[in-house]
Design a protein around this motif. Structure first.
Motif, PDB file in Angstrom:
ATOM      1  N   THR A  51       0.594   2.269 -13.331  1.00 17.82           N
ATOM      2  CA  THR A  51       0.463   3.322 -12.117  1.00 17.82           C
ATOM      3  C   THR A  51      -0.868   2.814 -11.307  1.00 17.82           C
ATOM      4  O   THR A  51      -2.111   3.087 -11.934  1.00 17.82           O
ATOM      5  N   THR A  52      -0.715   2.601 -10.150  1.00 19.39           N
ATOM      6  CA  THR A  52      -1.916   2.451  -9.219  1.00 19.39           C
ATOM      7  C   THR A  52      -1.651   3.520  -8.082  1.00 19.39           C
ATOM      8  O   THR A  52      -0.480   3.666  -7.778  1.00 19.39           O
ATOM      9  N   GLN A  53      -2.577   4.033  -7.513  1.00 17.35           N
ATOM     10  CA  GLN A  53      -2.573   4.864  -6.295  1.00 17.35           C
ATOM     11  C   GLN A  53      -3.095   4.217  -4.940  1.00 17.35           C
ATOM     12  O   GLN A  53      -4.217   3.483  -4.879  1.00 17.35           O
ATOM     13  N   GLU A  54      -2.316   4.111  -3.969  1.00 15.01           N
ATOM     14  CA  GLU A  54      -2.556   3.385  -2.866  1.00 15.01           C
ATOM     15  C   GLU A  54      -2.179   4.372  -1.835  1.00 15.01           C
ATOM     16  O   GLU A  54      -1.181   5.278  -1.596  1.00 15.01           O
ATOM     17  N   ASN A  55      -3.037   4.387  -0.484  1.00 24.54           N
ATOM     18  CA  ASN A  55      -2.793   5.119   0.752  1.00 24.54           C
ATOM     19  C   ASN A  55      -1.978   4.263   1.658  1.00 24.54           C
ATOM     20  O   ASN A  55      -2.777   3.216   2.049  1.00 24.54           O
ATOM     21  N   LEU A  56      -0.833   4.512   1.915  1.00 22.79           N
ATOM     22  CA  LEU A  56       0.064   3.678   2.963  1.00 22.79           C
ATOM     23  C   LEU A  56       0.422   4.204   4.174  1.00 22.79           C
ATOM     24  O   LEU A  56       0.528   5.507   4.039  1.00 22.79           O
ATOM     25  N   ALA A  57       1.006   3.279   4.950  1.00 26.97           N
ATOM     26  CA  ALA A  57       1.487   4.157   6.246  1.00 26.97           C
ATOM     27  C   ALA A  57       3.086   4.412   6.160  1.00 26.97           C
ATOM     28  O   ALA A  57       3.524   5.292   6.807  1.00 26.97           O
TER      29      ALA A  57
END
Length: 367
Positions: free
Chosen positions: A69-75
């Motif tokens: 699991t990775t955390q990303e800030n996406l549109a």
């Protein structure tokens, strides 16, 4: 044949390979057959050879992948929305969704151990160039896998299941490398020591059990627990405070039972002044196993202390009847051809069970 001196134990490297072959049945596959005629010279070459062939075989099947699991800030939303993270983004005036994304990756602990152990062996001066070259070739397929500190691995937390079952033998070899060859890490470099006694003790025990499981399944070989022979209610209430009794190997057929306790020591005999004696705690242990197993006092339970023979001039060799039970203290010479080792192991079961499931024809020379 070249032999290796390890902590004063004269043990043929080839016989260590055979012990691995019995314990990890995968070594009997065709891809490992060429190792049967190899002259390893050192234990380091043995480990490097098994890993080299095993990793090559694994690469053909594909490296094991796990979800990470990775955390990303996406549109736009991808994966699972992280509400707390998204709210924090709003406070920081970031018009982005915080998303938890599960992706299959080869960068997991299993591949990290393989890569890091291979790297250690490639840089070890006692590994031959041909095995170093073979291991180096595998690095091309581990580009996305990180190196780890092998001394930090929590081996008891590794889980093997259908998807990664083929890794079990490889990581067991890595375990022996780490526990037997690597002492500590100093400024990014591993220092090495010779094989420690405990590792060969574990291998010896597992080998003897695996040998009997393969060649003598009719004796139901297993490592079994023995219950304490307590009778009164008062004694029963105290049983939870007693230590568990788990045998190394138990063989049984037609009411007869043989309990084998294997030992691998630097010194197989105790010495008091100029007199050699058996290790008393070993005798107490095997006696306790036998007496508690034979609850009905039949005398059909026997005990054997089986030592791996070292280069000592005086080694255990005795047979006696104690309190109606047959006991033996013997040594198995690992510094001999494997065919002789097989004869001695076969003779043990022939000696104890010859009237139950074997012909009168000898299976090998006696001790």
């Amino acid at each position: 044949m070249v032999s290796s001196m390890m902590n004063d134990h004269n043990v043929l490297i080839k016989n260590i390979y055979y012990m691995f072959a019995y314990v990890f049945r995968v070594l009997n596959l065709t891809s490992f057959s060429k190792l049967d005629v190899e002259e390893f010279g050192t234990i380091h070459n043995l480990y490097a050879a098994i890993l080299s062939i095993g990793i090559s075989r694994q690469l053909k099947q594909g490296l094991y992948k796990e979800y990470k699991t990775t955390q990303e800030n996406l549109a736009v939303l991808r994966g699972k929305l992280d509400i707390k993270g998204t709210v924090n983004n709003q406070f920081r005036r970031m018009q982005r969704l915080s998303c938890d994304i599960d992706e299959l990756t080869e960068n997991n602990i299993y591949n990290q151990i393989l890569k890091s152990t291979s790297f250690f062996l490639v840089n070890h001066p006692m590994v031959d160039q041909k095995w170093k070259k073979s291991l180096k070739r595998s690095f091309l397929y581990f580009n996305g896998v990180e190196y780890i500190n092998l001394l930090d691995v929590q081996w008891n937390r590794l889980i093997f299941q259908r998807q990664n079952q083929t890794y079990e033998v490889l990581l067991n070899i890595c375990y022996f490398v780490v526990k037997g060859l690597i002492q500590r890490q100093d400024e990014g470099k591993y220092e090495t020591v010779e094989i420690i006694e405990d590792n060969l003790a574990i291998l010896f025990e597992k080998f003897v059990l695996a040998y009997y499981k393969y060649h003598h399944p009719q004796l139901n070989p297993a490592s079994r627990y023995i219950e304490w022979d307590v009778n009164s209610h008062k004694e029963q209430t105290c049983i939870r405070f007693l230590p568990q009794m788990k045998t190394d190997i138990m063989l049984q057929n037609n009411g007869k039972v043989l309990i084998i306790d294997t030992k691998f020591y630097r010194q197989t005999m105790q010495k008091y002044y100029d007199t050699y004696k058996f290790h008393s705690h070993n005798l107490y242990q095997i006696y306790t196993y036998v007496k508690n197993k034979d609850k009905f006092k039949t005398g059909n339970v026997s005990g054997l202390l089986l030592y791996a023979k070292t280069n000592e001039t005086t080694t255990p060799n005795a047979e006696f009847v104690l309190d109606g039970h047959l006991f033996q203290v013997k040594s198995l010479n690992l510094y001999q051809s494997f065919s002789e080792i097989k004869k001695q192991l076969d003779y043990i079961v022939h000696y104890y069970f010859r009237n139950d499931c074997y012909s009168s024809q000898s299976l090998g020379d006696s001790y």
